[in-house]
Design a protein around this motif. Structure first.
Motif, PDB file in Angstrom:
ATOM      1  N   ARG A   1      77.479  26.287  12.809  1.00  0.00           N
ATOM      2  CA  ARG A   1      78.396  26.003  11.708  1.00  0.00           C
ATOM      3  C   ARG A   1      79.855  25.976  12.151  1.00  0.00           C
ATOM      4  O   ARG A   1      80.637  25.142  11.694  1.00  0.00           O
TER       5      ARG A   1
ATOM      6  N   SER B   1      74.255  36.584   7.733  1.00  0.00           N
ATOM      7  CA  SER B   1      75.056  36.183   8.891  1.00  0.00           C
ATOM      8  C   SER B   1      76.552  36.349   8.640  1.00  0.00           C
ATOM      9  O   SER B   1      77.224  37.123   9.310  1.00  0.00           O
ATOM     10  N   SER B   2      77.066  35.636   7.654  1.00  0.00           N
ATOM     11  CA  SER B   2      78.505  35.692   7.363  1.00  0.00           C
ATOM     12  C   SER B   2      78.922  37.078   6.898  1.00  0.00           C
ATOM     13  O   SER B   2      79.996  37.577   7.275  1.00  0.00           O
TER      14      SER B   2
ATOM     15  N   THR C   1      84.582  32.260  14.533  1.00  0.00           N
ATOM     16  CA  THR C   1      83.208  32.670  14.266  1.00  0.00           C
ATOM     17  C   THR C   1      82.470  33.224  15.483  1.00  0.00           C
ATOM     18  O   THR C   1      81.320  33.626  15.379  1.00  0.00           O
TER      19      THR C   1
ATOM     20  N   ARG D   1      79.223  39.367   9.831  1.00  0.00           N
ATOM     21  CA  ARG D   1      80.460  39.115  10.556  1.00  0.00           C
ATOM     22  C   ARG D   1      81.654  39.776   9.864  1.00  0.00           C
ATOM     23  O   ARG D   1      82.514  40.385  10.510  1.00  0.00           O
TER      24      ARG D   1
ATOM     25  N   ASN E   1      84.158  37.239  16.606  1.00  0.00           N
ATOM     26  CA  ASN E   1      85.430  36.583  16.281  1.00  0.00           C
ATOM     27  C   ASN E   1      86.393  36.921  17.418  1.00  0.00           C
ATOM     28  O   ASN E   1      86.629  38.099  17.694  1.00  0.00           O
TER      29      ASN E   1
ATOM     30  N   THR F   1      74.196  28.542   4.050  1.00  0.00           N
ATOM     31  CA  THR F   1      75.639  28.845   4.062  1.00  0.00           C
ATOM     32  C   THR F   1      76.179  29.003   2.650  1.00  0.00           C
ATOM     33  O   THR F   1      76.946  29.925   2.357  1.00  0.00           O
TER      34      THR F   1
ATOM     35  N   GLU G   1      75.080  32.266   1.201  1.00  0.00           N
ATOM     36  CA  GLU G   1      75.843  33.369   1.788  1.00  0.00           C
ATOM     37  C   GLU G   1      77.220  33.503   1.151  1.00  0.00           C
ATOM     38  O   GLU G   1      77.649  34.613   0.791  1.00  0.00           O
ATOM     39  N   PHE G   2      77.914  32.391   1.014  1.00  0.00           N
ATOM     40  CA  PHE G   2      79.243  32.443   0.421  1.00  0.00           C
ATOM     41  C   PHE G   2      79.198  32.878  -1.032  1.00  0.00           C
ATOM     42  O   PHE G   2      80.094  33.587  -1.515  1.00  0.00           O
TER      43      PHE G   2
END
Length: 407
Positions: free
Chosen positions: A191, A262-263, A371, A266, A317, A245, A248-249
């Motif tokens: 991504r 995942s996100s 990322t 992070r 990151n 994605t 997740e958001f």
């Protein structure tokens, strides 16, 4: 005659580094190593009294800052040399930079070797990608690397092709190479690299289009929307990745950060990295200390248990990683490694095609760094440093050419 011999070695390595980048297992590092040995021999043998100018000092700072920033934390830890894993690669590029500086003049810039190297690299990249994705049925292309790193390098190769095309004798072939590398990037389902593509295309169009910029940007956006819609409609894997994605958001915006596999993970690692910085703002924390910080945050209920399983408290990151492990020194290092060359290329972008290429190239990595921690990876750090050395020298030659024509 001797100088011609050195030029041939450089021309060969300039071709081989992008050509072997993703279709072989670290063979491009071998080409850089050959160039390093040649550069070292040349600089020792010549023993000239070189006068360093502002650009030379800038390059020395760019390529040494990351290594210097890691010295204090290494002395504090003394248990692993991993802190220098990627940072040492930039130091090795310094003699290569000065080698290029002194054997390549404004009249002998070997662009054709770089251009054809990118073309061969693009063909090798798409062959590997198609074989793994469609023949072997792999869910994500990874080549000889991790899929994320393959995606970043494929994307960077794509935009080297795009931004160099207009000044090349093989313009259409480089445009095709751009498309091939973009497709390979998408097949990695990375991504961070996929989302960088439209951003980098827009910046490329803005700086390359001298007329009708708004019209060209609109056309570009429209083409990208149609392309991504087509990928979403006809590629089950791409559709699944996009839906994942979006989900997740949605969870993150709803406050369920821990449920965003995942996100969300992070974000928790980034939060932990800021806490490491607060505890040791000058030089950062060692890997063991950062892992302990994560355990404390979990015990206090501030993060979930997932970050505990991450080795060395890896921040996923580049910016937060350097903030946590290098403190304030890490901030200076990231400014040197990313934003200094970005500003240098931007300053000269109206005068040099190579400055445009350098700007888009570095901008891409500034996005990738959001990322992951790509500048620590061996192949990526070697490639990034090498391309910087090449493009800064080529930009310098462009500027010298303009100055000579005006006098």
């Amino acid at each position: 005659m001797e100088n011609t011999y050195y030029r041939r070695i450089f021309n060969g390595c300039l071709f081989l580094v992008p050509a072997l980048l993703l279709c072989t297992k670290n063979f491009s590092i071998g080409a850089i190593l050959i160039l390093l040995l040649t550069a070292t021999w040349y600089l020792i043998k010549e023993k000239r009294n070189y006068t360093l100018d502002k650009i030379d000092w800038m390059v020395i700072i760019i390529l040494s800052a990351y290594f210097i920033a890691n010295i204090p934390i290494y002395l504090s830890d003394m248990e692993t040399t991993r802190y220098f894993k990627g940072a040492s690669r930039y130091l090795f590029i310094i003699p290569i930079y000065f080698f290029i500086r002194h054997i390549v003049t404004e009249t002998t810039t070997p662009r054709k070797y770089l251009d054809w190297g990118i073309v061969v690299g693009a063909v090798g990249t798409i062959v590997i990608a198609i074989y793994q994705f469609y023949v072997k049925g792999m869910p994500r292309v990874d080549g000889y690397l991790y899929s994320i790193n393959f995606g970043y390098l494929s994307c960077s190769l794509a935009f080297l092709a795009l931004t160099l095309a207009n000044s090349s004798h093989i313009k259409k072939i480089l445009w095709l190479s751009f498309l091939l590398c973009c497709f390979a990037t998408i097949l990695t389902l990375t991504r961070g690299a996929i989302f960088a593509i439209p951003i980098l295309i827009i910046f490329s169009v803005i700086f390359q289009s001298k007329q009708n910029k708004c019209k060209n940007i609109f056309k570009t956006i429209l083409i990208m929307l149609v392309f991504f819609w087509g990928m979403y409609a006809y590629s089950a894997q791409f559709k699944e990745r996009i839906n994942f994605t979006v989900t997740e958001f949605h969870r993150i915006l709803s406050g369920d950060v821990a449920d965003a596999e995942s996100s969300g993970g992070r974000i928790q690692l980034w939060y932990a990295a800021t806490q490491s910085f607060i505890k040791s703002p000058l030089i950062g924390q060692t890997y063991a200390q950062r892992e302990e910080t994560i355990r404390q945050l979990y015990q206090e209920g501030k993060i979930s248990d997932w970050p505990i399983s991450v080795k060395r408290a890896h921040a996923h990151n580049q910016y937060f990683e350097m903030l946590a492990s290098n403190g304030v020194l890490g901030i200076f290092a990231i400014i040197a490694l990313i934003f200094t060359p970005l500003c240098f290329f931007l300053k000269h972008i109206s005068k040099s095609t190579h400055a445009l290429t350098g700007f888009v190239f570095v901008l891409g990595f500034s996005i990738f760094c959001l990322t992951e921690v790509p500048l620590e990876q061996n192949l990526i750090s070697s490639f990034y440093g090498f391309v910087l050395a090449v493009l800064i020298n080529f930009t310098r030659n462009d500027l010298d050419n303009i100055q000579d024509s005006e006098t």
